[in-house]
Scaffold this active site. Structure first.
Site, PDB file in Angstrom:
ATOM      1  N   GLY A  80      51.378  99.227  70.056  1.00 19.14           N
ATOM      2  CA  GLY A  80      51.854  97.849  70.097  1.00 19.14           C
ATOM      3  C   GLY A  80      50.710  96.878  70.313  1.00 19.14           C
ATOM      4  N   GLY A  81      51.006  95.802  71.021  1.00 21.01           N
ATOM      5  CA  GLY A  81      49.982  94.798  71.296  1.00 21.01           C
ATOM      6  C   GLY A  81      48.824  95.344  72.098  1.00 21.01           C
ATOM      7  N   GLY A 129      21.001  92.440  44.660  1.00 26.52           N
ATOM      8  CA  GLY A 129      21.463  91.798  45.879  1.00 26.52           C
ATOM      9  C   GLY A 129      21.415  92.720  47.082  1.00 26.52           C
ATOM     10  N   ALA A 130      21.573  94.030  46.838  1.00 25.72           N
ATOM     11  CA  ALA A 130      21.523  94.987  47.945  1.00 25.72           C
ATOM     12  C   ALA A 130      20.141  95.006  48.583  1.00 25.72           C
ATOM     13  CB  ALA A 130      21.906  96.378  47.453  1.00 25.72           C
TER      14      ALA A 130
END
Length: 529
Positions: free
Chosen positions: A180-181, A415-416
């Site tokens: 849960g939370g 770009g790498a």
């Protein structure tokens, strides 16, 4: 006259009386604590788990634990020792830490007002003392009987955890259920450690999933340790059992400072204790198409071959972790040619970005070993958000203020090349091995684009293979090498593979007093999401 009555089974006390013997009262406390711990051990051992106090005792140095608020949330007159969480201070390797451990033997370890107050107070104490905080999770979640009060406590824990982020190291051990939370409490910390068999994390459990979607799923398949170590990337270490999880925590802390204002840890380095030096160059094949295990290279570079990986099984095309180089703690980022050729994808980008950010927050230098052919192509990656998620790695390096030392081992394309700690992105000292290939594209791809008309003509003449090979050699000789980068100032030098460790060590020595000037009034930037 004392109002404490010893019996054969236990000690009882009339807490409404003012006439209570002090020593007897202490004995009473010790008695109910011992009985509660015995009950906890019986319940936990039946599930092949340790009790909260056993976990704390094994993690901390012997006899170093000072408990805080032991009986908060309990009723001494009724013999109940307190809330479903044990909190306090202790030492690990002689260094002070704060710790809290949820106690599943008390009301299923659920969190209510008392438990929330104790956890918040522990994090507060860690912030005041500027020491790491460790949370051991084993809980059934929010206490239903306390309703919105329990939920509100989770919110306060989240806020306090965020306040501590980047100020003190925060480590979470999931040694039971966390649902849960409650899952967002460890998710906000720096490192999450899960055990292979007993730990689970999920926002909605199998019953809710079944009721809402009709899907049948087990605890392990929904949120087990395997899922979060191999697929989701939520966890940072997959422990075989609780002993392994606690041992890894102790090891991890040796590389981390107590807080963001302390320098990275350093230790006495004993060269004579090093095993025989390994020829690092021999570990890396010359052909850029032949894979190898970059962890072997890391082991050969770092002190005593000791490297502590983070998220070893997630995004395996990139490797991150901690080590020491000549006694200095460093973070290491390296492309892994053994998996997907070491390409960058969405998961690898986020994994490396968060690691670099952590190192920067705690003044740990970053050493980057580059062998990357580029970003992984395809519609899957584009639709998964490689643009926004890949930008996180750019952000992490570009905003880092710690020393950044980069070595290009074999290749760095497009770009790498830029995002892997390049000089243009903020790398302080960047080197390459002889023969390293640095270019916008590899020779084959570049030739196919630049010389497509010539290749088409050669194909018509029947000699396309020979022409392609010649053009590829010419392109490589002119463009795919580190010498142009040296001439343009994008590299600080070309180094022999055998000199890699010494170069990194001397670079870290030269950069140890690096400072960064911040420009502009902005409170903080806006990291790509």
């Amino acid at each position: 006259m004392s109002h404490i009555t010893p019996t054969n089974e236990s000690v009882t006390i009339d807490t409404t009386s003012h006439d209570v013997d002090r020593e007897a009262f202490i004995a009473y406390q010790e008695d109910i604590s011992a009985r509660a711990e015995e009950k906890a051990c019986v319940r936990q051992h039946a599930k092949s788990k340790m009790s909260a106090r056993e976990r704390i005792a094994e993690l901390l140095d012997p006899a170093s634990f000072t408990e805080i608020g032991q009986f908060v949330g309990g009723n001494l007159a009724e013999g109940f020792q307190g809330a479903a969480v044990t909190c306090g201070l202790g030492t690990i390797g002689g260094r002070r830490v704060a710790i809290y451990a949820q106690d599943f033997s008390v009301q299923g370890g659920t969190l209510g007002e008392a438990e929330g107050d104790k956890i918040i107070a522990t994090i507060d104490k860690a912030l005041t003392l500027r020491i790491p905080v460790i949370g051991i999770m084993d809980s059934g979640g929010a206490r239903i009987q306390e309703g919105v009060v329990a939920l509100g406590q989770y919110g306060r824990i989240f806020k306090k955890t965020c306040a501590a982020s980047g100020v003190i190291p925060q480590i979470s051990l999931i040694l039971g259920p966390c649902a849960g939370g409650a899952v967002y409490s460890p998710a906000l910390t720096d490192f999450i450690i899960m055990t292979r068999d007993n730990s689970h994390m999920f926002v909605t459990g199998p019953d809710v999933v079944r009721a809402t979607t009709g899907e049948e799923v087990s605890f392990a398949d929904l949120g087990g340790a395997q899922v979060h170590n191999f697929h989701s990337g939520v966890a940072h270490y997959l422990a075989e059992d609780e002993h392994d999880a606690l041992d890894y925590t102790r090891t991890l802390l040796t590389y981390l400072p107590a807080n963001c204002d302390e320098p990275a840890p350093s230790y006495d380095y004993l060269p004579d204790a090093e095993p025989e030096a390994i020829d690092v160059g021999a570990l890396v094949p010359e052909s850029t198409k032949v894979p190898y295990d970059v962890v072997d290279v890391i082991d050969a570079i770092v002190d005593y071959g000791e490297f502590v990986q983070i998220q070893e099984f997630f995004a395996r095309n990139i490797v991150v972790g901690f080590a020491c180089i000549e006694g200095r703690s460093v973070g290491i980022v390296a492309n892994q040619p053994l998996h997907d050729a070491g390409t960058l994808d969405v998961d690898a980008s986020e994994k490396a970005a968060r690691f670099v950010q952590f190192c920067d927050a705690f003044k740990i230098p970053v050493v980057t070993l580059v062998d990357v052919p580029g970003y992984r192509p395809g519609t899957e990656q584009e639709q998964a958000g490689i643009i926004r998620r890949g930008a996180k790695l750019i952000w992490a390096y570009a905003t880092a203020s710690v020393p950044l030392v980069t070595v290009i081992l074999r290749k760095a394309y497009g770009g790498a090349y830029i995002v892997m700690g390049s000089k243009s992105l903020g790398g302080d000292l960047v080197y390459a091995w002889p023969g390293a290939e640095i270019a916008v594209l590899g020779a084959d791809g570049a030739v196919s684009i630049i010389h497509r008309r010539e290749l088409k003509a050669a194909q018509a003449e029947g000699n396309a293979t020979e022409v392609f090979a010649r053009l590829s050699r010419e392109y490589t000789r002119a463009n795919v090498n580190p010498y142009l980068s040296v001439a343009r100032g994008e590299l600080d030098g070309i180094i022999a593979p055998s000199n890699t460790r010494h170069t990194i060590a001397s670079s870290l020595e030269a950069l140890q007093f690096k400072t960064t000037i911040h420009h502009g009034p902005a409170r903080h930037g806006n990291m790509p999401m």
